[in-house]
Design an enzyme around this catalytic site. Structure first.
Site, mmCIF file in Angstrom:
data_model
loop_
_atom_site.group_PDB
_atom_site.id
_atom_site.type_symbol
_atom_site.label_atom_id
_atom_site.label_comp_id
_atom_site.label_asym_id
_atom_site.label_seq_id
_atom_site.Cartn_x
_atom_site.Cartn_y
_atom_site.Cartn_z
ATOM 1 N N LEU A 158 0.838 -1.193 0.000
ATOM 2 C CA LEU A 158 0.000 0.000 0.000
ATOM 3 C C LEU A 158 0.875 1.247 0.000
ATOM 4 O O LEU A 158 1.698 1.419 0.886
ATOM 5 C CB LEU A 158 -0.910 0.013 1.235
ATOM 6 C CG LEU A 158 -1.773 -1.221 1.467
ATOM 7 C CD1 LEU A 158 -2.540 -1.089 2.782
ATOM 8 C CD2 LEU A 158 -2.735 -1.432 0.303
ATOM 9 N N CYS A 278 8.565 3.789 5.170
ATOM 10 C CA CYS A 278 9.000 2.467 4.683
ATOM 11 C C CYS A 278 10.430 2.427 4.157
ATOM 12 O O CYS A 278 11.271 1.696 4.688
ATOM 13 C CB CYS A 278 8.031 1.976 3.597
ATOM 14 S SG CYS A 278 6.363 1.654 4.185
#
Length: 449
Positions: A158, A278
């Site tokens: 995502l 991330c």
């Protein structure tokens, strides 16, 4: 199916609300009572396009619930997802939240007779699911993984800013499973999706997530190294060079006479570096993982090094064109690590702003979403503007920190009138296709003088 999700961050809540929209009955679990109360009221506790709507819809229909309690929802669930944070700690992944969540889930499974599948959704280094998680579950439950409960690893793909769309239109759903039974039961939650659903081992599922993020981070650092070379070469422009690279049919194939431009091309563009929740932590975790196994990860080390020095390099470029930031009034437009999100974690725009302050600049900031959140990052070191024109009022330099589409819609004649100076430093090259007011001087990255 009944699903419990431990953790209500970007991954947990988007997944939970998305699964509820598919008709499953989902309970999102979090220790933060304020966050849980917001979800119960049908409100998303953070900004993500489209998330408010599906959270509100799930809460109204009764398919999406929230709780601070782990035991009740886990006892009732067919599938339990672990979606807690795995932050960076001194260059290594911190698995404390993962282990804690697995232990609490295991305790809830101890007196449960029905077969339940526990799946790790968080990004974890290879060997975590069948190591830390399995051992914590078995220890707390008194049961054995496989015969007594299922164990899966289901990496998320995502993107912040388009997470809801990514959930509803997945390009793949990877299922790492301890055995076929766990894979079959877990796979039912995604039965309505028509996309590739490879069933692989737990460790390969963990690896594929890291490989994906490491590749994208590598493309960004490659592009920025090419940009640095062009910046050192009079007459060179990395945007022009990369436009030509993009025309390679292996990158943008021609199908039925039409050129297709895949989304991955957006990673082959210059910038002030990668950021977010991330890429920085995942590259760091993979580098530490390599060191622990005696592998010299030279490429990953270089990817990180290029990124670490990029912000200072682009500011050096700006100062070479406009003079030192010391004493200058600077309006920074955009603080989030990318547009479409309110996330400031590891944001290059935040680092850029901090370094301008360190260089003696007097900074005013504005972000369409995150201006108030930025108070936690900067305190009283900057002035907080109510809008873009307020941010650049009296500025010697306007800096584009994040490529928000709002900047293209700005009245740039009004920007020129509001500014004291006339320099616009586009640290994202987001204004490349725009004709600014002729009185403004745009300085782009990736171009030699």
């Amino acid at each position: 199916m009944k699903i419990a999700i431990v953790g209500t961050g970007y991954v947990g809540l988007v997944t939970g609300a998305g699964l509820a929209a598919l008709g499953h009955h989902v309970t999102c679990i979090d220790k933060d009572a304020t966050r849980v109360a917001k979800i119960a009221a049908g409100l998303a506790p953070f900004f993500e396009p489209g998330l408010d709507e599906i959270v509100a819809d799930g809460a109204a229909k009764g398919t999406l619930a929230s709780s601070t309690d782990v035991a009740g929802p886990v006892t009732a669930a067919d599938v339990v997802l672990i979606a807690v944070g795995t932050p960076d700690h001194e260059g290594r992944i911190d698995l404390s939240q993962i282990e804690s969540a697995a232990s609490e889930i295991g305790a809830a499974l101890r007196d449960k007779a029905a077969y339940t599948v526990v799946a790790v959704k968080s990004t974890v280094i290879p060997g975590t699911t069948d190591g830390v998680v399995l051992h914590a579950l078995e220890r707390a439950s008194g049961k054995k993984a496989g015969p007594d409960f299922g164990l899966c690893m289901n990496p998320e793909f995502l993107r912040e800013g388009s997470a809801v769309e990514d959930f509803t239109k997945p390009d793949r759903i990877v299922i790492g499973a301890i055995d076929p039974r766990a894979a079959e039961v877990f796979g039912r939650i995604y039965a309505k999706f028509d996309c590739p659903k490879p069933v692989i081992s737990l460790r390969n599922a963990e690896f594929c997530k890291y490989a994906s993020n490491a590749l994208l981070a590598t493309l960004i650092s490659f592009s920025n190294e090419m940009a640095a070379l062009c910046e050192a070469t009079p007459g060179a422009d990395v945007e022009v060079a990369l436009d030509c690279v993009h025309l390679d049919r292996r990158l943008s194939p021609v199908i039925d006479g039409q050129r297709v431009k895949p989304g991955i091309l957006s990673y082959i563009r210059p910038s002030s570096g990668y950021g977010g929740s991330c890429f920085p932590k995942d590259v760091a975790a993979l580098r530490a993982f390599a060191r622990d196994r005696g592998v010299d990860a030279e490429l990953l080390n270089a990817v990180s090094a290029v990124n670490d020095r990029r912000t200072a390099a682009v500011l050096d470029l700006a100062e070479a064109r406009i003079g030192a930031f010391k004493g200058k009034r600077v309006g920074v437009l955009g603080l989030t690590f990318k547009s479409g999100t309110d996330d400031l974690r590891h944001s290059p725009a935040v680092t850029l702003t901090e370094q301008i302050i360190d260089r003696g600049g007097h900074v005013t900031v504005y972000d369409p979403i995150a201006t108030e959140i930025a108070r936690n990052a900067f305190g009283d070191k900057v002035r907080y503007a109510a809008g873009a024109l307020d941010a650049v009022n009296g500025a010697d330099v306007t800096v584009i920190g994040t490529a928000w589409p709002e900047w293209s819609a700005l009245n740039w004649a009004a920007v020129k009138s509001a500014m004291r100076g006339n320099f616009v430093f586009d640290a994202r090259n987001s204004l490349r296709a725009l004709s600014l007011d002729p009185g403004l001087v745009r300085i782009q990255i990736g171009a030699g003088a």
